[in-house]
Design an enzyme around this catalytic site. Structure first.
Site, mmCIF file in Angstrom:
data_model
loop_
_atom_site.group_PDB
_atom_site.id
_atom_site.type_symbol
_atom_site.label_atom_id
_atom_site.label_comp_id
_atom_site.label_asym_id
_atom_site.label_seq_id
_atom_site.Cartn_x
_atom_site.Cartn_y
_atom_site.Cartn_z
ATOM 1 N N HIS A 85 0.761 -1.338 0.033
ATOM 2 C CA HIS A 85 -0.020 -0.007 0.083
ATOM 3 C C HIS A 85 0.915 1.255 0.169
ATOM 4 O O HIS A 85 0.297 2.445 -0.365
ATOM 5 C CB HIS A 85 -0.931 0.164 1.331
ATOM 6 C CG HIS A 85 -1.686 -1.151 1.444
ATOM 7 N ND1 HIS A 85 -2.745 -1.653 0.401
ATOM 8 C CD2 HIS A 85 -1.858 -2.098 2.403
ATOM 9 C CE1 HIS A 85 -3.203 -2.644 1.093
ATOM 10 N NE2 HIS A 85 -2.618 -3.057 2.009
ATOM 11 N N HIS A 119 5.824 7.131 6.042
ATOM 12 C CA HIS A 119 5.200 6.284 4.936
ATOM 13 C C HIS A 119 4.842 7.406 3.921
ATOM 14 O O HIS A 119 4.736 8.860 4.120
ATOM 15 C CB HIS A 119 4.379 5.341 5.158
ATOM 16 C CG HIS A 119 3.186 5.823 5.468
ATOM 17 N ND1 HIS A 119 2.857 6.014 6.796
ATOM 18 C CD2 HIS A 119 1.963 6.380 4.743
ATOM 19 C CE1 HIS A 119 1.653 6.452 6.920
ATOM 20 N NE2 HIS A 119 1.166 6.911 5.840
ATOM 21 N N HIS A 121 2.235 8.845 0.422
ATOM 22 C CA HIS A 121 1.352 8.587 -0.558
ATOM 23 C C HIS A 121 1.619 9.508 -2.057
ATOM 24 O O HIS A 121 2.114 10.699 -1.886
ATOM 25 C CB HIS A 121 0.002 9.484 -0.028
ATOM 26 C CG HIS A 121 -0.342 8.636 1.279
ATOM 27 N ND1 HIS A 121 -1.130 7.745 1.477
ATOM 28 C CD2 HIS A 121 -0.032 8.841 2.174
ATOM 29 C CE1 HIS A 121 -1.492 7.084 2.467
ATOM 30 N NE2 HIS A 121 -0.473 7.861 3.194
ATOM 31 N N HIS A 144 3.711 10.882 5.553
ATOM 32 C CA HIS A 144 3.272 10.867 6.908
ATOM 33 C C HIS A 144 4.065 10.238 7.965
ATOM 34 O O HIS A 144 4.620 9.137 8.025
ATOM 35 C CB HIS A 144 2.004 10.037 6.736
ATOM 36 C CG HIS A 144 0.866 10.352 6.144
ATOM 37 N ND1 HIS A 144 -0.064 9.960 5.601
ATOM 38 C CD2 HIS A 144 0.342 11.843 5.981
ATOM 39 C CE1 HIS A 144 -1.110 10.673 5.055
ATOM 40 N NE2 HIS A 144 -0.528 11.861 5.151
ATOM 41 N N THR A 228 -5.741 7.036 7.639
ATOM 42 C CA THR A 228 -6.415 7.165 6.479
ATOM 43 C C THR A 228 -6.382 6.049 5.617
ATOM 44 O O THR A 228 -6.674 5.611 4.539
ATOM 45 C CB THR A 228 -5.709 8.204 5.387
ATOM 46 O OG1 THR A 228 -4.093 7.572 5.117
ATOM 47 C CG2 THR A 228 -5.468 9.477 5.987
ATOM 48 N N THR A 229 -6.140 4.610 6.431
ATOM 49 C CA THR A 229 -6.206 3.462 5.798
ATOM 50 C C THR A 229 -7.170 2.638 6.824
ATOM 51 O O THR A 229 -7.205 2.853 8.049
ATOM 52 C CB THR A 229 -4.820 2.638 5.628
ATOM 53 O OG1 THR A 229 -4.320 2.613 6.950
ATOM 54 C CG2 THR A 229 -4.216 3.305 4.307
#
Ligand SMILES: *[C@@H]1O[C@H](CO)[C@@H](O)[C@H](O)[C@H]1NC(C)=O
Ligand SMILES: *[C@@H]1O[C@H](CO)[C@@H](O)[C@H](O)[C@H]1NC(C)=O
Ligand SMILES: *[C@@H]1O[C@H](CO)[C@@H](O)[C@H](O)[C@H]1NC(C)=O
Ligand SMILES: [Zn+2]
Length: 315
Positions: A85, A119, A121, A144, A228-229
């Protein structure tokens, strides 16, 4: 013929990926954000959100302080993982507790937040890579920096507490620039050894603070939100930095070489903005302080020095 079609449909239903926390995705056809369940669709304090950042809002910013511990500011060994992800960096467990940030009484209730992982995005193009949007505009990438309150022993324990403010995520927006950002070099070097979901490797010389915007002061937008996951736990005190970091096209393209859990290009791992639902967004004009001592606030306290000269708002 009809019967064959029916069988095909049934078969495709069977192989449809589950919607559990591990098998979510970002493609709306199957396991995308609209299909995320439980807190993700029932919660009233979900993340990300759109942030309005006009001059009137910024002029009301309250002053705040943010201290970064010594290990947060120096080169560290790290583990880098493609989890299907995202690409995620964690510092070695034996060093973790010494990388932390601490706010003042007003902005972070004087609590200490221990660094857990960083991590990213990112998008398939430069205008669709951030989860938080500013005036409805998205940028190339969002980092993040995930922390948990030192009242807990681990990130998992903090999330399971279900308490708001158990987790602090600092969100940094990276806009595309012509020049490479050298702060990404350790991550990119390690990432060249990763390819598919589940791959992991080690790297050296990751300096977390170098990946923040290059300023001694920045605006940050604070609000109560969620991961957000999936499971989208509403435990996050978000601090989204208004000033931009930067990344070059070449560097971004290296992220776009990674594969997700379905062997597709790992990109557009971006949850759309969620309803604000009357939540307050506080704006802080934050002074950043880096510590040269691993235990500021204890004994004589650390030597604190400011970052480079403020380059001002680059909104
Ligand atoms: C997803 O995560 C939430 C919160 O951590 C948990 O309560 C739930 O059981 C998980 N669901 C699955 C299918 O693993
Ligand atoms: C952002 O988009 C929303 C919904 O599309 C719209 O209602 C709002 O006015 C936009 N805000 C800005 C600042 O452009
Ligand atoms: C977040 O929620 C807590 C607990 O409900 C509250 O005390 C705090 O003021 C909220 N923070 C913001 C920025 O709204
Ligand atoms: Zn994230």
């Amino acid at each position: 013929m009809k019967l064959a079609l029916l069988f095909l449909c049934a078969a495709s239903l069977l192989i449809k990926p589950g919607k559990g926390n591990g098998s979510f995705c970002y493609d709306e056809e199957d396991c995308g954000p609209k299909s995320w369940e439980d807190t993700c669709n029932k919660g009233r304090s979900q993340s990300p959100i759109n942030i309005n950042s006009n001059h009137k809002i910024l002029s009301k910013a309250r002053k705040a302080q943010l201290y970064y511990s010594r290990d947060y500011c120096q080169n560290q060994d790290f583990i880098l993982q493609n989890n299907g992800h995202t690409i995620q960096a964690s510092v070695r467990a034996d060093l973790t507790s010494t990388s932390y940030l601490q706010g003042g009484k007003d902005n972070l209730a004087n609590k200490r937040y221990v660094f857990s992982q960083l991590h990213f995005h990112w998008g398939s193009n430069k205008d669709h890579g951030t989860e938080h949007t500013f005036n409805n505009k998205s940028y190339a990438m969002e980092g993040h920096f995930v922390h948990y309150s030192s009242e807990f022993n681990s990130f998992t324990e903090a999330v399971d507490s279900n308490e708001p403010n158990a987790v602090v995520v600092v969100g940094v927006v990276y806009a595309l620039s012509n020049e490479d950002n050298p702060a990404f070099t350790p991550v990119l070097k390690a990432m060249s050894k990763l390819k598919k979901a589940g791959d992991s490797t080690t790297g050296t010389k990751l300096n977390l603070v170098e990946l923040l915007p290059d300023q001694e002061r920045f605006y940050n937008f604070q609000y109560n939100g969620s991961l957000t996951t999936p499971g989208c736990a509403e435990v996050v005190l978000w601090n989204v930095i208004g000033n931009r970091g930067r990344i070059s096209q070449t560097q971004l393209q290296q992220f776009q070489l990674e594969l997700d859990g379905h062997s597709k290009i790992l990109q557009d791992n971006v949850r759309p903005a969620q309803s604000l639902n009357n939540r307050e967004i506080r704006v802080y004009d934050t002074q950043i302080t880096l510590s040269q001592n691993s235990h500021p606030g204890r004994g004589n306290g650390g030597i604190l020095f400011p970052r480079r000269k403020n380059q001002g708002w680059r909104g």
